[in-house]
Scaffold this motif. Structure first.
Motif, PDB file in Angstrom:
ATOM      1  N   ARG A   1     -78.996   3.310 -31.883  1.00 18.63           N
ATOM      2  CA  ARG A   1     -77.426   3.289 -32.379  1.00 18.63           C
ATOM      3  C   ARG A   1     -77.694   1.426 -33.035  1.00 18.63           C
ATOM      4  O   ARG A   1     -78.312   0.753 -32.523  1.00 18.63           O
ATOM      5  CB  ARG A   1     -76.678   2.790 -31.215  1.00 18.63           C
TER       6      ARG A   1
ATOM      7  N   ASP B   1     -69.693   0.754 -30.162  1.00 18.74           N
ATOM      8  CA  ASP B   1     -70.662   1.942 -30.741  1.00 18.74           C
ATOM      9  C   ASP B   1     -69.856   3.082 -31.268  1.00 18.74           C
ATOM     10  O   ASP B   1     -70.417   4.218 -31.472  1.00 18.74           O
ATOM     11  CB  ASP B   1     -71.460   2.457 -29.696  1.00 18.74           C
TER      12      ASP B   1
ATOM     13  N   LEU C   1     -73.364  11.374 -36.837  1.00 16.60           N
ATOM     14  CA  LEU C   1     -72.517  10.815 -36.057  1.00 16.60           C
ATOM     15  C   LEU C   1     -71.851  11.979 -35.506  1.00 16.60           C
ATOM     16  O   LEU C   1     -71.360  13.287 -36.160  1.00 16.60           O
ATOM     17  CB  LEU C   1     -71.468   9.864 -36.511  1.00 16.60           C
TER      18      LEU C   1
ATOM     19  N   ARG D   1     -69.553   8.946 -32.666  1.00 16.59           N
ATOM     20  CA  ARG D   1     -70.817   8.183 -31.976  1.00 16.59           C
ATOM     21  C   ARG D   1     -72.126   8.788 -32.555  1.00 16.59           C
ATOM     22  O   ARG D   1     -72.134   9.986 -32.811  1.00 16.59           O
ATOM     23  CB  ARG D   1     -70.646   8.135 -30.569  1.00 16.59           C
ATOM     24  N   PHE D   2     -73.311   7.968 -32.310  1.00 15.26           N
ATOM     25  CA  PHE D   2     -74.544   8.514 -32.545  1.00 15.26           C
ATOM     26  C   PHE D   2     -74.713   9.533 -31.354  1.00 15.26           C
ATOM     27  O   PHE D   2     -74.420   9.308 -30.372  1.00 15.26           O
ATOM     28  CB  PHE D   2     -75.617   7.523 -32.529  1.00 15.26           C
TER      29      PHE D   2
END
Length: 271
Positions: free
Chosen positions: A258, A232, A242, A251-252
């Motif tokens: 996601r 991820d 992000l 990352r989200f």
């Protein structure tokens, strides 16, 4: 197929030769930091590949050799292979700068010609890093090359950007591209992906490979898939939403839907 696509190897080699002069002085690649002891390997790669001490490792499409030399610093005897003479020159210089010429060598060759370029040598590990597969038109041929260069019981390890990341637009919200778009795509970009001046050789030819194509190619080459992991995290801010974590990965944000951003595969050649 257009003339541009039939000349894909020459166009891509010229494009990557041109990128080297920019990459070698870029903040993105940070060669001074690498010379000072840095590593370019991701933590999940270290965990999934495991101890490489005393093992012979071949890195296909090695570019300027930082990932290759990072494995050498962890005890592997490494061979880096790349079709760009400029990149191999930079890799050899880097190996000299950090005192790794006794444990690392670099060879100029197209991936498909690797068995001949290395005179049929075989390795404990064949490694391919991020952003490599889009430059190859035929994955079954690639997988057969990989298999032929592994010792019995050896492993191929691949870390790549997830093909789902290519479906969304720059905003990360809009579905703009076809997942099954596997035909050659010709691009004319004035810049490489790092900081630095414009390119002089701007054309490249690339192929999008769905995840199923990658796994199937390895299996059809006689390799046993040990795992396929989807991650991820991303190495850069691919989409505006992000967020950068403390380890430098993107990352989200919490609570945001996601998609996988990278994936890794390990496959074994049966003894």
């Amino acid at each position: 197929m257009t003339n541009t696509e039939t000349d894909w190897l020459q166009l891509n080699r010229e494009n990557w030769d041109d990128r080297v002069r920019i990459h070698a002085v870029s903040n993105f690649y940070d060669l001074p930091g690498f010379r000072a002891g840095g590593s370019t390997l991701r933590s999940f790669e270290l965990d999934e590949v495991g101890d490489v001490s005393g093992k012979r490792l071949l890195h296909l499409q090695c570019h300027m050799g930082q990932d290759t030399l990072s494995w050498a610093r962890r005890g592997a005897e490494v061979t880096g292979l790349d079709f760009s003479r400029a990149a191999v020159r930079a890799a050899r210089t880097l190996a000299e700068d950090i005192g790794m010429t006794d444990r690392a060598r670099f060879v100029v060759s197209d991936v498909y010609e690797a068995p001949a370029a290395l005179d049929g040598e075989r390795f404990d590990i064949v490694y391919t890093g991020l952003g490599a597969l889009v430059w190859l038109p035929d994955l079954l041929r690639w997988a057969n090359v990989v298999s032929s260069m592994l010792k019995d019981g050896g492993a191929v390890y691949l870390a790549e950007f997830h093909p789902l990341t290519e479906l969304l637009g720059e905003d990360g919200k809009t579905l703009e591209h076809d997942y099954f778009r596997t035909q050659a795509q010709t691009y004319d970009f004035p810049h490489t992906y790092t900081d630095g001046p414009p390119l002089t050789k701007t054309l490249s030819v690339q192929w999008q490979h769905p995840l199923g194509e990658v796994v199937t190619a390895l299996a059809q080459a006689g390799l046993r898939i040990e795992f396929l992991h989807e991650h991820d995290a991303m190495l850069f801010q691919r989409y505006p939403m992000l967020e950068r974590s403390r380890n430098g990965e993107y990352r989200f944000p919490a609570g945001h839907p996601r998609i996988p951003l990278m994936y890794s595969i390990r496959a074994i050649k049966s003894a």
